[in-house]
Motif scaffolding. Structure first.
Motif, PDB file in Angstrom:
ATOM      1  N   VAL A  49       0.864  -1.187   0.000  1.00 54.08           N
ATOM      2  CA  VAL A  49       0.000   0.000   0.000  1.00 54.08           C
ATOM      3  C   VAL A  49       0.899   1.236   0.000  1.00 54.08           C
ATOM      4  O   VAL A  49       2.079   1.154   0.362  1.00 54.08           O
ATOM      5  CB  VAL A  49      -0.932   0.042   1.246  1.00 54.08           C
ATOM      6  N   GLU A  50       0.347   2.344  -0.427  1.00 55.85           N
ATOM      7  CA  GLU A  50       1.109   3.600  -0.471  1.00 55.85           C
ATOM      8  C   GLU A  50       0.363   4.644   0.362  1.00 55.85           C
ATOM      9  O   GLU A  50      -0.844   4.849   0.155  1.00 55.85           O
ATOM     10  CB  GLU A  50       1.188   4.062  -1.939  1.00 55.85           C
ATOM     11  N   VAL A  51       1.058   5.230   1.338  1.00 58.12           N
ATOM     12  CA  VAL A  51       0.430   6.276   2.151  1.00 58.12           C
ATOM     13  C   VAL A  51       1.351   7.499   2.118  1.00 58.12           C
ATOM     14  O   VAL A  51       2.529   7.400   2.431  1.00 58.12           O
ATOM     15  CB  VAL A  51       0.218   5.825   3.608  1.00 58.12           C
ATOM     16  N   LYS A  52       0.783   8.643   1.678  1.00 59.80           N
ATOM     17  CA  LYS A  52       1.576   9.875   1.669  1.00 59.80           C
ATOM     18  C   LYS A  52       0.898  10.903   2.563  1.00 59.80           C
ATOM     19  O   LYS A  52      -0.297  11.156   2.442  1.00 59.80           O
ATOM     20  CB  LYS A  52       1.654  10.418   0.228  1.00 59.80           C
ATOM     21  N   VAL A  53       1.700  11.450   3.478  1.00 55.20           N
ATOM     22  CA  VAL A  53       1.179  12.465   4.399  1.00 55.20           C
ATOM     23  C   VAL A  53       1.666  13.832   3.934  1.00 55.20           C
ATOM     24  O   VAL A  53       2.857  14.016   3.690  1.00 55.20           O
ATOM     25  CB  VAL A  53       1.655  12.194   5.842  1.00 55.20           C
ATOM     26  N   HIS A  54       0.721  14.768   3.781  1.00 50.95           N
ATOM     27  CA  HIS A  54       1.068  16.091   3.251  1.00 50.95           C
ATOM     28  C   HIS A  54       0.758  17.154   4.303  1.00 50.95           C
ATOM     29  O   HIS A  54      -0.340  17.143   4.895  1.00 50.95           O
ATOM     30  CB  HIS A  54       0.242  16.383   1.996  1.00 50.95           C
ATOM     31  N   ASN A  55       1.705  18.058   4.503  1.00 52.10           N
ATOM     32  CA  ASN A  55       1.511  19.161   5.441  1.00 52.10           C
ATOM     33  C   ASN A  55       0.738  20.270   4.733  1.00 52.10           C
ATOM     34  O   ASN A  55       1.244  20.847   3.748  1.00 52.10           O
ATOM     35  CB  ASN A  55       2.863  19.679   5.928  1.00 52.10           C
ATOM     36  N   ILE A  56      -0.443  20.571   5.232  1.00 53.17           N
ATOM     37  CA  ILE A  56      -1.267  21.610   4.603  1.00 53.17           C
ATOM     38  C   ILE A  56      -0.504  22.932   4.506  1.00 53.17           C
ATOM     39  O   ILE A  56      -0.654  23.697   3.559  1.00 53.17           O
ATOM     40  CB  ILE A  56      -2.593  21.778   5.395  1.00 53.17           C
ATOM     41  N   ARG A  57       0.398  23.141   5.460  1.00 44.80           N
ATOM     42  CA  ARG A  57       1.196  24.385   5.468  1.00 44.80           C
ATOM     43  C   ARG A  57       2.045  24.522   4.199  1.00 44.80           C
ATOM     44  O   ARG A  57       2.352  25.627   3.763  1.00 44.80           O
ATOM     45  CB  ARG A  57       2.111  24.393   6.701  1.00 44.80           C
ATOM     46  N   ASP A  58       2.399  23.374   3.608  1.00 44.08           N
ATOM     47  CA  ASP A  58       3.230  23.433   2.389  1.00 44.08           C
ATOM     48  C   ASP A  58       2.433  23.949   1.198  1.00 44.08           C
ATOM     49  O   ASP A  58       3.004  24.172   0.124  1.00 44.08           O
ATOM     50  CB  ASP A  58       3.785  22.031   2.070  1.00 44.08           C
ATOM     51  N   PHE A  59       1.134  24.108   1.377  1.00 42.69           N
ATOM     52  CA  PHE A  59       0.290  24.593   0.271  1.00 42.69           C
ATOM     53  C   PHE A  59      -0.210  26.011   0.547  1.00 42.69           C
ATOM     54  O   PHE A  59      -1.198  26.452  -0.047  1.00 42.69           O
ATOM     55  CB  PHE A  59      -0.867  23.616   0.048  1.00 42.69           C
ATOM     56  N   THR A  60       0.467  26.710   1.456  1.00 45.33           N
ATOM     57  CA  THR A  60       0.164  28.134   1.681  1.00 45.33           C
ATOM     58  C   THR A  60       1.056  28.954   0.754  1.00 45.33           C
ATOM     59  O   THR A  60       2.040  28.447   0.209  1.00 45.33           O
ATOM     60  CB  THR A  60       0.462  28.527   3.151  1.00 45.33           C
ATOM     61  N   THR A  61       0.696  30.220   0.574  1.00 44.05           N
ATOM     62  CA  THR A  61       1.502  31.058  -0.330  1.00 44.05           C
ATOM     63  C   THR A  61       2.060  32.292   0.383  1.00 44.05           C
ATOM     64  O   THR A  61       2.810  33.050  -0.196  1.00 44.05           O
ATOM     65  CB  THR A  61       0.634  31.538  -1.525  1.00 44.05           C
ATOM     66  N   ASP A  62       1.685  32.497   1.633  1.00 43.11           N
ATOM     67  CA  ASP A  62       2.200  33.661   2.357  1.00 43.11           C
ATOM     68  C   ASP A  62       3.444  33.288   3.144  1.00 43.11           C
ATOM     69  O   ASP A  62       3.671  32.118   3.446  1.00 43.11           O
ATOM     70  CB  ASP A  62       1.116  34.189   3.313  1.00 43.11           C
ATOM     71  N   LYS A  63       4.201  34.323   3.511  1.00 45.72           N
ATOM     72  CA  LYS A  63       5.505  34.005   4.145  1.00 45.72           C
ATOM     73  C   LYS A  63       5.341  33.412   5.545  1.00 45.72           C
ATOM     74  O   LYS A  63       6.199  32.690   6.025  1.00 45.72           O
ATOM     75  CB  LYS A  63       6.405  35.242   4.169  1.00 45.72           C
ATOM     76  N   HIS A  64       4.180  33.652   6.171  1.00 50.03           N
ATOM     77  CA  HIS A  64       3.973  33.074   7.509  1.00 50.03           C
ATOM     78  C   HIS A  64       3.299  31.701   7.450  1.00 50.03           C
ATOM     79  O   HIS A  64       2.992  31.108   8.463  1.00 50.03           O
ATOM     80  CB  HIS A  64       3.152  34.050   8.360  1.00 50.03           C
TER      81      HIS A  64
END
Ligand SMILES: N#Cc1ccccc1Cn1ccc2ccc(-c3cc(N)[nH]n3)cc21
Length: 238
Positions: A31-46
């Motif tokens: 099986v394949e499980v990928k965990v993604h940090n929602i923060r990596d899909f923000t566009t602001d510097k914070h």
């Protein structure tokens, strides 16, 4: 099966995806499980993922943009995932749902935090799922519970145990039978004779009776549900 998890706390999944049956299933490529940090899909510097709720009220709400960006990015290629959102008030997760989800080629699980996700995120969601009538601090533990119950059903994940569970009661949501191991007597408590008999047919029928009896005693609604669906054999109904 592939599962993509969206979360603001990816570290919570580290041990879960490395250890035990699930860890082996992933490392062996079953099986394949990928965990993604929602923060990596923000566009602001914070790297802001949350904001105050419109209309006031306590806490923060997860913003829609980063989650939509993650969804768009992760669904550019390949099969569209069946999307779950874990929620305190969603549809109650059970073995029947686990079996259904285990047949999907691809899942995405969105894990909320704070007071939950912006309502517009639900336009991406196929199923809002709760693991029980209590409020946790976020959707990550429910996501792990769901993944554990689903991935163990994927052919090859349980290894040689799988064949022994061909007619597994748990797949029908029945409660399990009592388990014993050595010694045959411990502090005056003996293992039931039938389990020492080596008579496989008798053992199987004893286990089936124990499972049905325990289910009828503790969760009669499961028996009623199976009866209604015609999922109990004639002898099981006797
Ligand atoms: N929502 C919400 C909420 C609302 C008020 C206070 C705290 C929270 C926490 N929370 C934020 C995301 C999230 C996701 C799933 C659960 C969840 C699932 C089950 N079965 N219990 N709890 C809780 C979650």
């Amino acid at each position: 099966m592939r599962i993509d998890v969206l979360t603001v706390l990816p570290g919570l999944f580290d041990c879960f995806l490395k250890e035990g049956v699930i860890g082996k299933a992933i490392s062996s490529g079953k099986v394949e499980v990928k965990v993604h940090n929602i923060r990596d899909f923000t566009t602001d510097k914070h790297r802001v993922v949350d904001d105050v709720p419109y209309g006031g009220g306590p806490g923060m709400v997860l913003k829609p943009e980063p989650i939509f960006r993650a969804y768009d990015e992760l669904t550019k290629e390949g099969e569209k995932p069946y999307v779950l959102l874990t929620e305190p008030w969603g549809e109650k997760f059970n073995q029947e749902m686990a079996v259904e989800l285990s047949k999907k080629p691809r899942l995405m699980i969105i894990c909320g935090r704070y007071e939950g996700v912006d309502e517009r995120v639900k336009s991406l969601v196929d199923r809002e799922v709760s693991i029980g009538d209590y409020v946790l601090t976020g959707g990550e533990l429910p996501a792990m519970v769901i993944m554990d119950a689903v991935l163990r059903l994927i052919p090859g994940v349980l290894g040689n145990l799988e064949s022994l569970r061909a007619d597994s009661f748990s797949d029908r949501g029945l409660l399990g039978y009592p388990n014993y191991t050595r010694p045959a007597e411990f502090r005056g408590m003996k293992v039931p004779e039938v389990l020492l008999s080596g008579h496989h047919k008798k053992i199987e029928s004893w286990r089936k009776e124990q499972s049905l009896r325990k289910t009828l005693e503790r969760r009669p609604e499961i028996i009623e549900n199976l009866k209604r669906k015609g999922l109990l054999t004639k002898e099981e109904l006797e």
